[in-house]
Every structure is written in C-alpha cells, then in structure tokens.
Design an enzyme around this catalytic site. Structure first.
Site, PDB file in Angstrom:
ATOM      1  CG  HIS A   1      -5.621   7.871   4.262  1.00 11.86           C
ATOM      2  ND1 HIS A   1      -4.426   7.509   4.860  1.00 11.86           N
ATOM      3  CD2 HIS A   1      -6.593   7.342   5.059  1.00 11.86           C
ATOM      4  CE1 HIS A   1      -4.675   6.799   5.940  1.00 11.86           C
ATOM      5  NE2 HIS A   1      -5.978   6.694   6.088  1.00 11.86           N
TER       6      HIS A   1
ATOM      7  CG  ASP B   1      -1.341   8.827   4.272  1.00 10.93           C
ATOM      8  OD1 ASP B   1      -2.167   9.668   3.866  1.00 10.93           O
ATOM      9  OD2 ASP B   1      -1.669   7.782   4.871  1.00 10.93           O
TER      10      ASP B   1
ATOM     11  CB  SER C   1      -6.483   6.768   9.311  1.00  8.26           C
ATOM     12  OG  SER C   1      -6.381   5.494   8.739  1.00  8.26           O
TER      13      SER C   1
END
Length: 512
Positions: free
Chosen positions: A144, A174, A256
């Site tokens: 992402h 992911d 992230s």
C-alpha cells in the site's frame, strides 16, 4: 599417564571448538541465505553498533542504543508520486478521427462512449518507510506504500537519495520489493519471528508523519492477529494473508513498511497497520512477521510473483464452534485446532487423506488453533513443497505428508510470464526516441495481436501503446509483467499514436 590425559583433554577441547565454529557457520547460512542476503555476511552497521561481533551486551536496565544504532542506517524513507489521471475512456472530437473509424462512424462512437468530458484525479504525493535487506539495494516495504505510484524516491538515513523501481508486489500479503541502484549498503539481517515471545521488547523504526528517522519501543502484546485488512488483486478478502505481530510500540502514518527489530537489532517484522479510531496511534500497532515476509521477498525477486501453496481446506477454528455445533459435528467439546468444514477432492489435503470433520492440530510440527496461525504457517511454502500435517479423527491423532498445490490445482511454479502470455500479443518496450516524441517517459507497444485474451475480449488494434495496468504506470515489458503478476482481472490503459484520448480495456485472465 598424566601426559596422556592432558593430550586427551586438549584434543576434546579442539574438537568442541571446531564443532561450535561449524555450528555457528551452519546457523548463519541457514538463517540468512534468503531473499537477497548472502550467508555469513555481516554488514558494517552491526559491527559499528557493537552487535554480533563478540561484544558483551549491556546489563542492568534495558538499553536500546545498540539495536537502534544497527537498524537506523538500513531503514529508508520512501516518497511516492502518482501523476494526475484523466478519468475517461473517450476521445475528444476536436482533433483527428478515432482509430476505429473503419468500424464505427465517429459521431456514433462518441455518442456511445460520451462527449469526452471526463474528470481529472489530481497529482498525489505520499510517503512511507522501507527496509534494506541486501547490500545491492533490495528494499522491503508495504504494497500500500507503492501501490499505483508513478515515481518512487528513496532517501537513506545519510540523506543520499535514489530513484527506485518496483521489483514485485503482492496485495494479499501487503508486501512489495523495490530496488535502488547502489552497492555496499547497510542492511538488516533477518531474525526469526517464530522465536518472539509475548512481553518481549521490540523497536519500531520508520519515518512517521514525514519526520526524520524515528525509533519507538514497545513489547510484543500478541501474535497471529487477523484484522481483515488484506485483499488480493481482485479485491477478495478471503485470499488475504494475515498473521500480524501486535505490539504497543508507537506507529503512525508513514511508519508503514518500516522495521520491527528485536534487541539484537535483527528484523522480525514489517510495520503495516495501526488500530485506531482517529487514524493516528492509539495503543496498538501491527507488523508482518519476517518469516512470512522473507519468503514473499524471495519469490518476488526470483519469479516476479509469489509462489503460494494451498492446503485445500475450507475451515473454521474449533474454538469458534458452539458446544451444540461440536456435538452435531461429532467432535469433542474440548477439541482445539482447525475444524475442516469441507475438503475438496481435487485439493492437496484430500490427496493426503484429510477429510471433512477432521481437526487439524499441527502444520509442520507447529500447533495451530486459529486461521491466522494456519495461514502464517502455510504461507511459508510454495506449490510442490511437502509438509507434515497432524490431525485428529475419532479421538486419534494422525500425521500425513501433504504436497501443496497452487491456486490452479497443480504443482507448477507460477511465473509472471504465464499471465502475460495469455494476453496473446507480441509486445515490445517503447523506443526511447519515440517515447520522447510522444511526450511520455515510456510504455509498451502492442506490435501484433494474436489469439488470446486481447483478441477475444477487446477491440484493441495493433500499434496500441500501453501506459498503465490497473492504474499503475508501465514503461517496459518487464514492468508490464510485474504489474500483471498473478492478477485475474486487469485494466490496460493507453493510447493510439496520432489520436487523442486514452483508452481502457478490461481483461480477464485465466487462473493459470
């Protein structure tokens, strides 16, 4: 006599020392010969931090200075740019005719598809973190973080900046691998996420809220968590793989793709999500275990797509069944493990002897009691791998060897080339001179359309220039392969030289 005893003692000591040295070398090879890391290579960031070089760890109060010093140089800031996009499939009527002029009258064509007035999604910029895992520039991050980005910029802790390219992505996990053109880089060694204990200290390192490198500390508060966040390329949540490490280390937007490390400074997870009603840290953060991540990374580097093995069981944790449901199923009320609701006859589990109603207890010797735990174990293997599975039937435990299959139901290695072959077209990377003439940075030319998905499902014509797949820019055939990956449903976007407007062609590819 005494002299002989001395010689014997010296000989035993020598053999023991050699055994320890051999064992350590064997361990280092097993632990690190994976996903771009060479066996036994210890990067300088560990040596300077005083780790893994024989230094005595500090005693007394917990001190995170050494693991932080080792990890900081190997965690990078990733900045992304997504170009403005014209959301239309129409051609403006102000210039030349449609390339479909021999099939449709221009007026009819434009009336059917609209008047060319589409919306525009403005340019978007975002940032995240990444972890260098090899001295030649392979970097792990979240899918992402890089999804749909047209440009990727990587900044190291020493402020050096590089342009990065995407090696491969997989939204089911992911995870993504990107690469920069550099050598001699610091990198993080892989730890073992299976060894993590509840209550163990860990550090989260990344670039939250566009700040410089930030280190936070917390403990492992849970393992094998499932949040229902991950979906495959077709938006199917059932194919998402989640077995998160839960910590209370502070993680925010921008973290992230960053590193979760243990007190040895080794990578044990990739920070991916937070549980928050506000979008900012509220107490819990989640990381992908490194034992899953390094397998995905290895596959993306070697094959361009993840080699995912399937057990072939529709299941529910036995703990989720009520007492009445367990009695109706004929299993003990105290049963623990994974209850096999359905076992398709063409799957790997059925071929090994597992049947509906069995309770799966262990995967490769590791106990499993939840779907996340079972996914976490199975996701480490590829089609064709043989793994022991222990299950209970009628109060008796059995262990069988299951040969995992791929999604198509066979043992073949899935290659990115297979999907692109299904398009049925001769493709070539756009010549740089022509790209400059067209005012673009690159693309893929459809030189000739043969039998296949393009011919069967679209009205695309020879000469079409592909610019994007599912909204992600592609500048070469290799990038096209990467973006198609294992996707079943794709949308190809591009243009016809000499004509205005952008066309989009939705295409469905077979599982194989």
């Amino acid at each position: 006599m005494k002299f002989k005893q001395v010689l014997f003692t010296v000989a035993i000591s020598a053999v023991t020392a050699l055994g320890v040295i051999w064992g350590y070398g064997k361990f280092m090879k097993t632990n690190n010969a994976y996903a771009g890391q060479e066996a036994g290579v210890v990067p300088s960031n560990y040596k300077y931090a005083g780790l893994l070089d024989g230094a005595t760890p500090p005693t007394g109060a917990v001190d995170f200075t050494q693991p932080a010093a080792a990890a900081l140089p190997a965690v990078v800031h990733i900045k992304t740019k997504t170009n403005a996009k014209q959301v239309t499939n129409n051609l403006p009527r102000s210039k030349s005719n449609s390339p479909f002029g021999d099939l449709f009258d221009d007026d009819i064509f434009n009336q059917f598809f609209g008047n060319g007035r589409g919306g525009v999604i403005p340019e978007q910029r975002a940032s995240g973190s990444g972890v260098i895992v090899s001295e030649d520039g392979y970097i792990i991050t979240n899918n992402h973080v890089v999804d749909k980005a047209d440009e990727l910029t990587v900044t190291l802790s020493n402020k050096k900046t590089y342009t990065a390219k995407v090696v491969g992505t997989d939204p089911s996990y992911d995870l993504a691998v990107i690469k920069i053109d550099a050598t001699g880089l610091p990198f993080l060694l892989y730890g073992n996420s299976d060894d993590l204990k509840i209550g163990q200290w860990v550090l989260a390192i990344g670039y939250p809220l566009n700040l410089e490198t930030t280190v936070t500390a917390g403990i492992v508060s849970a393992k094998a968590r499932s949040l229902g966040l991950n979906k495959d390329r077709n938006g199917d949540a059932k194919s998402g793989v989640e077995s998160f490490i839960q910590t209370d280390a502070a993680v925010n937007q921008g973290n992230s793709g960053g590193a979760l490390v243990n007190t040895d400074g080794k990578l044990v997870g990739i920070n991916s999500a937070i549980a928050s009603p506000t979008g900012y840290y509220s107490g819990y953060s989640y990381a992908i275990p490194v034992n899953i991540a390094k397998k995905v990374v290895d596959d993306l580097i070697k094959f361009g797509t993840v080699q995912r093995g399937y057990l072939g069981v529709q299941f529910v944790p036995a703990s989720d069944l009520s007492e009445d449901e367990k009695k109706r199923a004929g299993i003990p009320v105290t049963a623990e493990g994974i209850y096999a609701q359905e076992v398709p006859t063409d799957g790997a589990a059925y071929a090994a002897g597992i049947r509906k109603g069995d309770i799966i207890r262990k995967i490769d010797g590791i106990e499993v009691a939840s779907g996340a735990e079972m996914q976490g174990q199975i996701s480490r293997y590829k089609p064709g791998d043989k793994i022991p599975v222990t299950f209970a039937r009628a109060g008796k435990e059995n262990t069988v060897t299951v040969t995992l299959k791929n999604k198509a139901g066979n043992f073949d290695i899935v290659k990115a080339d297979a999907a692109i072959d299904n398009l049925g077209a001769e493709l070539a990377s756009l010549d740089s001179k022509k790209a400059k003439d067209y005012g673009i940075s690159g693309g893929v030319v459809v030189k000739k359309i043969n039998d296949g998905a393009i011919n069967d499902q679209t009205r695309m014509k020879d000469g079409f220039v592909i610019l994007k797949v599912n909204g992600k820019a592609v500048k070469s055939v290799d990038e096209l392969k990467t973006e198609i990956g294992s996707n079943k449903n794709i949308t190809i976007s591009g243009f016809y030289p000499g004509y205005d407007g952008e066309y989009e062609y939705p295409i469905t590819l077979g599982d194989e």
